[in-house]
Design a protein around this motif. Structure first.
Motif, PDB file in Angstrom:
ATOM      1  N   VAL A  11     105.600 107.450  -6.900  1.00 43.14           N
ATOM      2  CA  VAL A  11     106.066 108.562  -7.736  1.00 43.14           C
ATOM      3  C   VAL A  11     107.739 108.671  -7.353  1.00 43.14           C
ATOM      4  O   VAL A  11     108.348 109.020  -6.814  1.00 43.14           O
ATOM      5  CB  VAL A  11     105.124 109.824  -6.958  1.00 43.14           C
ATOM      6  N   VAL A  12     108.436 108.816  -8.809  1.00 43.68           N
ATOM      7  CA  VAL A  12     109.668 109.499  -9.068  1.00 43.68           C
ATOM      8  C   VAL A  12     109.578 110.351  -9.223  1.00 43.68           C
ATOM      9  O   VAL A  12     108.642 111.204  -9.535  1.00 43.68           O
ATOM     10  CB  VAL A  12     110.026 109.092 -10.233  1.00 43.68           C
ATOM     11  N   LYS A  13     110.345 111.150  -8.022  1.00 43.06           N
ATOM     12  CA  LYS A  13     110.080 113.145  -8.682  1.00 43.06           C
ATOM     13  C   LYS A  13     111.433 113.527  -8.042  1.00 43.06           C
ATOM     14  O   LYS A  13     112.335 112.890  -7.618  1.00 43.06           O
ATOM     15  CB  LYS A  13     109.521 113.335  -7.034  1.00 43.06           C
ATOM     16  N   LEU A  14     111.722 114.549  -7.749  1.00 39.83           N
ATOM     17  CA  LEU A  14     112.792 115.439  -8.023  1.00 39.83           C
ATOM     18  C   LEU A  14     112.886 116.366  -7.066  1.00 39.83           C
ATOM     19  O   LEU A  14     111.469 116.628  -6.821  1.00 39.83           O
ATOM     20  CB  LEU A  14     113.615 115.789  -9.292  1.00 39.83           C
ATOM     21  N   SER A  15     113.994 117.037  -6.514  1.00 39.80           N
ATOM     22  CA  SER A  15     114.117 118.013  -6.194  1.00 39.80           C
ATOM     23  C   SER A  15     114.278 119.694  -6.859  1.00 39.80           C
ATOM     24  O   SER A  15     115.744 118.972  -8.317  1.00 39.80           O
ATOM     25  CB  SER A  15     115.010 118.122  -5.057  1.00 39.80           C
ATOM     26  N   PRO A  16     113.404 120.928  -6.775  1.00 42.17           N
ATOM     27  CA  PRO A  16     114.216 121.866  -7.545  1.00 42.17           C
ATOM     28  C   PRO A  16     116.018 122.310  -8.026  1.00 42.17           C
ATOM     29  O   PRO A  16     116.518 122.538  -8.464  1.00 42.17           O
ATOM     30  CB  PRO A  16     113.428 123.054  -7.184  1.00 42.17           C
ATOM     31  N   ASP A  17     116.740 121.576  -6.748  1.00 45.06           N
ATOM     32  CA  ASP A  17     118.360 121.682  -6.746  1.00 45.06           C
ATOM     33  C   ASP A  17     119.132 120.536  -7.082  1.00 45.06           C
ATOM     34  O   ASP A  17     119.893 120.602  -7.384  1.00 45.06           O
ATOM     35  CB  ASP A  17     118.181 122.010  -5.142  1.00 45.06           C
ATOM     36  N   ASN A  18     117.742 119.240  -8.025  1.00 44.50           N
ATOM     37  CA  ASN A  18     118.517 118.750  -8.783  1.00 44.50           C
ATOM     38  C   ASN A  18     119.493 119.067 -10.105  1.00 44.50           C
ATOM     39  O   ASN A  18     118.673 120.178 -10.579  1.00 44.50           O
ATOM     40  CB  ASN A  18     117.439 117.119  -9.212  1.00 44.50           C
ATOM     41  N   GLY A  19     120.323 118.192 -11.074  1.00 44.02           N
ATOM     42  CA  GLY A  19     120.799 118.658 -12.222  1.00 44.02           C
ATOM     43  C   GLY A  19     119.788 118.549 -13.001  1.00 44.02           C
ATOM     44  O   GLY A  19     118.733 117.018 -13.305  1.00 44.02           O
ATOM     45  N   VAL A  20     119.436 118.680 -13.878  1.00 43.75           N
ATOM     46  CA  VAL A  20     118.418 118.715 -15.165  1.00 43.75           C
ATOM     47  C   VAL A  20     118.931 117.384 -15.852  1.00 43.75           C
ATOM     48  O   VAL A  20     118.214 116.485 -16.228  1.00 43.75           O
ATOM     49  CB  VAL A  20     118.299 119.791 -16.483  1.00 43.75           C
ATOM     50  N   ARG A  21     120.440 117.119 -15.926  1.00 37.78           N
ATOM     51  CA  ARG A  21     120.920 115.932 -16.608  1.00 37.78           C
ATOM     52  C   ARG A  21     120.774 114.704 -15.758  1.00 37.78           C
ATOM     53  O   ARG A  21     120.579 113.108 -16.620  1.00 37.78           O
ATOM     54  CB  ARG A  21     122.510 116.043 -17.027  1.00 37.78           C
ATOM     55  N   GLN A  22     120.459 115.105 -14.309  1.00 42.54           N
ATOM     56  CA  GLN A  22     119.528 113.753 -14.269  1.00 42.54           C
ATOM     57  C   GLN A  22     118.116 113.099 -13.935  1.00 42.54           C
ATOM     58  O   GLN A  22     117.565 112.517 -14.275  1.00 42.54           O
ATOM     59  CB  GLN A  22     119.438 114.046 -12.370  1.00 42.54           C
ATOM     60  N   ALA A  23     117.432 114.099 -14.598  1.00 38.75           N
ATOM     61  CA  ALA A  23     116.489 114.041 -14.828  1.00 38.75           C
ATOM     62  C   ALA A  23     115.759 112.973 -16.180  1.00 38.75           C
ATOM     63  O   ALA A  23     115.290 111.846 -15.923  1.00 38.75           O
ATOM     64  CB  ALA A  23     115.436 115.619 -15.083  1.00 38.75           C
ATOM     65  N   ALA A  24     116.929 113.293 -16.995  1.00 41.61           N
ATOM     66  CA  ALA A  24     116.901 112.534 -19.233  1.00 41.61           C
ATOM     67  C   ALA A  24     116.560 111.174 -19.019  1.00 41.61           C
ATOM     68  O   ALA A  24     115.882 110.218 -18.582  1.00 41.61           O
ATOM     69  CB  ALA A  24     117.790 113.008 -19.785  1.00 41.61           C
ATOM     70  N   PRO A  25     117.611 110.567 -17.559  1.00 43.55           N
ATOM     71  CA  PRO A  25     118.098 109.474 -17.892  1.00 43.55           C
ATOM     72  C   PRO A  25     116.677 109.102 -16.595  1.00 43.55           C
ATOM     73  O   PRO A  25     116.401 107.479 -16.578  1.00 43.55           O
ATOM     74  CB  PRO A  25     119.337 108.994 -17.125  1.00 43.55           C
ATOM     75  N   ILE A  26     116.298 109.177 -15.842  1.00 38.95           N
ATOM     76  CA  ILE A  26     115.221 108.742 -14.991  1.00 38.95           C
ATOM     77  C   ILE A  26     113.546 108.425 -15.325  1.00 38.95           C
ATOM     78  O   ILE A  26     113.367 107.288 -15.452  1.00 38.95           O
ATOM     79  CB  ILE A  26     114.807 109.855 -13.483  1.00 38.95           C
ATOM     80  N   MET A  27     113.591 109.728 -15.919  1.00 33.90           N
ATOM     81  CA  MET A  27     112.394 109.278 -17.628  1.00 33.90           C
ATOM     82  C   MET A  27     112.612 108.579 -18.210  1.00 33.90           C
ATOM     83  O   MET A  27     111.797 107.405 -18.315  1.00 33.90           O
ATOM     84  CB  MET A  27     112.449 110.498 -18.106  1.00 33.90           C
ATOM     85  N   LEU A  28     113.520 108.158 -18.972  1.00 31.86           N
ATOM     86  CA  LEU A  28     114.465 106.807 -19.795  1.00 31.86           C
ATOM     87  C   LEU A  28     114.427 105.841 -19.186  1.00 31.86           C
ATOM     88  O   LEU A  28     113.357 104.621 -19.868  1.00 31.86           O
ATOM     89  CB  LEU A  28     115.099 106.913 -20.613  1.00 31.86           C
ATOM     90  N   ASP A  29     114.876 105.425 -17.530  1.00 34.01           N
ATOM     91  CA  ASP A  29     114.607 103.735 -17.171  1.00 34.01           C
ATOM     92  C   ASP A  29     113.541 103.809 -16.457  1.00 34.01           C
ATOM     93  O   ASP A  29     113.424 103.076 -16.339  1.00 34.01           O
ATOM     94  CB  ASP A  29     115.782 104.438 -16.075  1.00 34.01           C
ATOM     95  N   ASN A  30     112.310 105.040 -16.295  1.00 34.72           N
ATOM     96  CA  ASN A  30     111.047 105.146 -15.663  1.00 34.72           C
ATOM     97  C   ASN A  30     109.793 104.837 -17.255  1.00 34.72           C
ATOM     98  O   ASN A  30     108.328 104.449 -16.593  1.00 34.72           O
ATOM     99  CB  ASN A  30     110.556 106.074 -14.533  1.00 34.72           C
ATOM    100  N   ARG A  31     110.710 105.282 -17.898  1.00 36.89           N
ATOM    101  CA  ARG A  31     109.881 105.473 -19.323  1.00 36.89           C
ATOM    102  C   ARG A  31     108.741 105.984 -19.154  1.00 36.89           C
ATOM    103  O   ARG A  31     107.160 105.743 -19.954  1.00 36.89           O
ATOM    104  CB  ARG A  31     109.026 103.951 -19.968  1.00 36.89           C
ATOM    105  N   ILE A  32     108.807 107.135 -18.381  1.00 39.30           N
ATOM    106  CA  ILE A  32     107.308 108.791 -18.306  1.00 39.30           C
ATOM    107  C   ILE A  32     108.339 109.421 -18.769  1.00 39.30           C
ATOM    108  O   ILE A  32     109.191 109.803 -19.160  1.00 39.30           O
ATOM    109  CB  ILE A  32     107.954 108.492 -16.608  1.00 39.30           C
ATOM    110  N   SER A  33     106.906 110.635 -19.188  1.00 40.50           N
ATOM    111  CA  SER A  33     107.018 111.460 -19.949  1.00 40.50           C
ATOM    112  C   SER A  33     107.852 113.550 -18.952  1.00 40.50           C
ATOM    113  O   SER A  33     107.984 114.080 -19.985  1.00 40.50           O
ATOM    114  CB  SER A  33     106.300 111.540 -20.842  1.00 40.50           C
ATOM    115  N   GLY A  34     106.901 112.728 -17.702  1.00 39.70           N
ATOM    116  CA  GLY A  34     107.388 113.809 -16.634  1.00 39.70           C
ATOM    117  C   GLY A  34     107.914 113.963 -15.051  1.00 39.70           C
ATOM    118  O   GLY A  34     107.451 112.349 -15.128  1.00 39.70           O
ATOM    119  N   LEU A  35     108.394 114.697 -14.819  1.00 44.34           N
ATOM    120  CA  LEU A  35     108.007 114.090 -12.869  1.00 44.34           C
ATOM    121  C   LEU A  35     108.207 115.248 -12.194  1.00 44.34           C
ATOM    122  O   LEU A  35     108.209 116.838 -12.748  1.00 44.34           O
ATOM    123  CB  LEU A  35     109.668 113.964 -12.937  1.00 44.34           C
TER     124      LEU A  35
END
Length: 223
Positions: A11-35
């Motif tokens: 599972v690819v996951k994020l921390s609450p303290d990550n930036g929102v601009r990190q989320a979009a490229p991770i979703m695109l790279d992994n072809r998933i709709s949510g983290l």
């Protein structure tokens, strides 16, 4: 079949303290709709999805027209979600989750009821995986292949199980026999709709080559 049998454990996951601009490229790279979003202890605290991101002010949405029926704290909360750089502020808190021992059927119902594509999977309250629509489709393919390989006995077993899975046929006495992929149905089924449902159910099982109905016409009633 249980959720733990079909879920994705890497599972690819994020921390609450990550930036929102990190989320979009991770979703695109992994072809998933949510983290999933987890805290420092590994506990699930939320999910950030495509829906959360497209509300962002960075996309040029501007300031929405104020709703006079909306309370001030609700408007303030909406402002934080669309403007903060932190994942913890933009995410959906208290997401829908499911236990690893829940049935695959339960997952499908949740996805349909909540109109969601992915559900975090928990074991003893901890994140252990994610189950998606793609995982469910793969489970269907695998189960179908297993049924075909096992032959007539597996086809019969599959039909008998499915007759009791929210088909409207629960409680009816329907006998099933299978010979060389041909399904034979008989029993006390007294409406055309129920007979049609039983036939369609049997035809949907992988490996079935045809269905023969042996119901007594004297039992038939108009729905």
């Amino acid at each position: 079949m249980r959720v733990k049998d079909v879920m994705t454990t890497s599972v690819v996951k994020l921390s609450p303290d990550n930036g929102v601009r990190q989320a979009a490229p991770i979703m695109l790279d992994n072809r998933i709709s949510g983290l999933p979003v987890v805290d420092d202890d590994g506990a699930l605290v939320g999910v950030i999805s495509e829906g959360d991101l497209i509300r962002r002010t960075e996309l040029g949405g501007g300031i929405p027209v104020a709703d006079p029926t909306e309370a001030e704290d609700e408007r303030a909360s909406a402002y934080v979600r669309r403007s903060s750089w932190r994942v913890g502020d933009a995410m959906t808190a208290d997401p829908v989750t499911i236990d690893e021992n829940a049935s695959v059927e339960r997952v499908a119902v949740l996805m349909q009821e909540r109109s969601i594509k992915r559900i975090p999977v928990l074991k003893d309250g901890r994140l252990v995986g994610v189950v998606s629509r793609a995982d469910l489709l793969q489970a269907i393919v695998t189960a179908s292949q297993d049924e075909t390989a096992a032959g007539d006995e597996a086809i019969q077993r599959s039909i008998l199980v499915r007759l009791n899975e929210n088909t409207g046929l629960e409680g009816l006495v329907i006998k099933v026999a299978v010979s060389d992929g041909i399904v034979h149905l008989w029993g006390h089924v007294d409406t055309k709709d129920c007979r049609r449902a039983a036939r369609i159910l049997a035809e949907s099982v992988r490996g079935v080559r045809g269905v023969v109905e042996h119901y007594a016409e004297s039992d038939l009633q108009q729905p």
